[in-house]
Write an enzyme that holds these catalytic residues in place. Structure first.
Site, short mmCIF file in Angstrom:
data_model
loop_
_atom_site.label_atom_id
_atom_site.label_comp_id
_atom_site.label_asym_id
_atom_site.label_seq_id
_atom_site.Cartn_x
_atom_site.Cartn_y
_atom_site.Cartn_z
CD GLU A 109 -5.22 -0.65 4.65
OE1 GLU A 109 -5.48 -0.80 5.78
OE2 GLU A 109 -4.73 -1.15 3.70
CG ASP A 110 -0.95 2.45 2.11
OD1 ASP A 110 -1.44 2.16 3.33
OD2 ASP A 110 -0.23 1.67 1.53
#
Ligand code: MN
Length: 507
Positions: free
Chosen positions: A82-83
């Site tokens: 996600e990051d």
């Protein structure tokens, strides 16, 4: 409010892991760490620490639960997709399908988290229809489990939540409260259902400290004062037990435990805020090798001190719904406060602390079958039915050689979870339609249903809903149930209401 956390290194994690995992199996954990380290390079947490501290702490919590190497590797990778620019496909390629599945599961849970917004309302209306809020919260908990598909995903998420709570001070105040509420209403109960008391207690106490800071601080002071009073007493019990058990040749680990603050807070509300009446504020724990010894120790204690009537609880003969086993007794040992003594075997202790996380460990160490056979009959406890289903399903899994099999959650395969537009979860049987959905929200809405949208698009009333659909139902005053709705309704609730409305309409 919470103690500062230590700065961890990968060596701390690997050293702790080596206590129960063979060195060779840890290399994948190290590789996952290296990828996370590179991927999060330059990122910091809101508290100012390097980002990598987050996965390190999450992983350390899971080492504490003695999870398998795949789970530990996935813990390092859980925020990578996600990051950072790393894709799930890339992770699958480098770490294999299993670890990829775990990472994917955690990512999906994060996406659900972003969707909901109704918890605050439930919290504010905590006096409002409790059964209704509770039912909806339970749906949400179930949905999280169903989405996870693997118990290990839930465990990673719980460890993730724990560290987020431990570093919550970095968040703006309004967010702190929201996250704390969600922790108290959703995650702590999941940890409880899964029997992981260590994590449940820590999550609750952290949430409590943000939700009611004044009550929290007051209680901290009160407990400090009161435990000082009881220290002598604990020491006396300990000395007595050491002496007597040595004479009987019983090897035991004896320690004191102080009750978690939030559960104490709840208990005080039931006991007129009188801390003197809380006999288990500080309890003495005696851990022995066999069940036989548990009863022997109980007898020895009762020979020395008279038990307080009605306070001897044999959770070995009748375990608690979440599988907790121990013998509790309360005696007036010394001073003016009775003290609770808890007696259990080492295996029971493990189960009490680690709950479902102990499953895979036991499957390798002592035989899963043994462990599961001891789980009580859950049928009486409605809210724990799904835990029972889990246990039953795992019992069926047979040889337990394959952890992936063992930890899979597919007993929700016959349920779907759809959302209202404001993020509330509605739990329905597979094949349910907007008709069922409307009645599940409110009878009036069902009775005046005229149309429905799923994910913004109009659908027919008899179309099947799918998990994750955001469903909007349109009700109109002049609409009323039609006979052919019966074939489109899946739930008994909807069918009954439709029949009743039709009877009324036909006089
Ligand atoms: Mn995280």
């Amino acid at each position: 409010m919470s103690h500062p956390l230590p700065i961890l290194s990968i060596d701390d994690v690997l050293d702790a892991g080596e206590k129960y995992i063979k060195r060779g199996q840890l290399s994948i954990v190290k590789r996952a760490y290296l990828l996370a380290e590179a991927a999060h390079k330059g990122q910091t947490r809101k508290t100012g620490e390097e980002y990598i501290q987050h996965p390190l702490h999450v992983c350390m919590t899971l080492v504490g639960l003695r999870m398998d190497p795949a789970t530990l590797a996935a813990a390092f990778l859980h925020d990578v997709v996600e990051d950072t620019p790393n894709s799930l496909a890339a992770i699958r390629l480098r770490f294999g399908w299993r670890i990829g599945q775990l990472v994917d599961g955690v990512t999906k849970l994060d996406q659900i988290e972003e969707k909901r917004s109704f918890l605050g309302t439930i919290w504010k209306r905590s006096v409002a229809p409790k059964s209704q809020s509770e039912r909806r919260l339970e749906s949400l908990r179930k949905m999280l489990l169903a989405t996870s598909k693997d118990i290990r995903v839930v465990l990673i998420k719980l460890a993730d939540r724990l560290h987020n709570m431990e570093t919550l001070r970095g968040m703006p105040q309004a967010r702190q409260k929201e996250i704390a509420q969600e922790t108290l209403l959703i995650y702590a109960p999941i940890a409880y259902r899964l029997g992981i008391s260590t994590i449940k207690g820590r999550l609750e106490d952290l949430a409590f400290s943000y939700l009611s800071p004044e009550a929290y601080l007051k209680l901290v002071r009160k407990v400090k004062h009161e435990t000082a009073n009881r220290e002598q007493q604990v020491e006396k019990v300990r000395r007595f037990l050491h002496r007597v058990l040595a004479k009987e040749d019983i090897e035991a680990n004896i320690h004191a435990r102080v009750k978690h603050l939030y559960s104490l807070h709840r208990k005080l509300q039931r006991y007129g805020d009188d801390i003197a009446k809380i006999y288990d504020l500080v309890a003495c724990r005696v851990i022995v090798k066999s069940i036989e010894e548990c009863y022997k120790v109980l007898g020895l204690i009762h020979q020395r001190w008279k038990p307080i009537e009605g306070r001897v609880k044999d959770y070995i003969a009748s375990p608690k719904p979440n599988g907790y086993r121990s013998i509790h007794t309360t005696v007036k040992a010394t001073g003016n406060r009775p003290i609770e003594i808890q007696i259990r075997t080492a295996a029971m202790h493990e189960q009490a602390e680690f709950g479902v996380a102990a499953h895979w460990y036991y499957s390798e160490q002592k035989g899963m079958d043994n462990y599961l056979r001891r789980l009580p009959n859950f049928a009486k406890h409605q809210e724990l039915l799904w835990v029972a289903q889990l246990a039953k399903w795992q019992r069926k899994a047979g040889s337990y050689e394959d952890i992936d099999q063992l930890m899979r959650i597919d007993f929700f395969g016959d349920r779907i979870f759809a959302y209202t537009p404001n993020g509330e979860v509605i739990d329905l049987p597979l094949g349910a339609t907007p008709i069922d959905f409307a009645y599940a929200i409110h009878t009036d809405i069902g009775n005046h249903l005229s149309g429905a949208k799923a994910n913004g698009k109009m659908i027919r009333l008899k179309d099947e809903l799918r998990s994750g659909d955001v469903v909007e139902v349109i009700a109109q005053k002049k609409s009323s149930p039609k006979a052919d709705w019966l074939s489109g309704a899946k739930t008994n609730l909807a069918k009954e209401h439709i029949r009743r409305a039709l009877r009324l309409a036909n006089g």
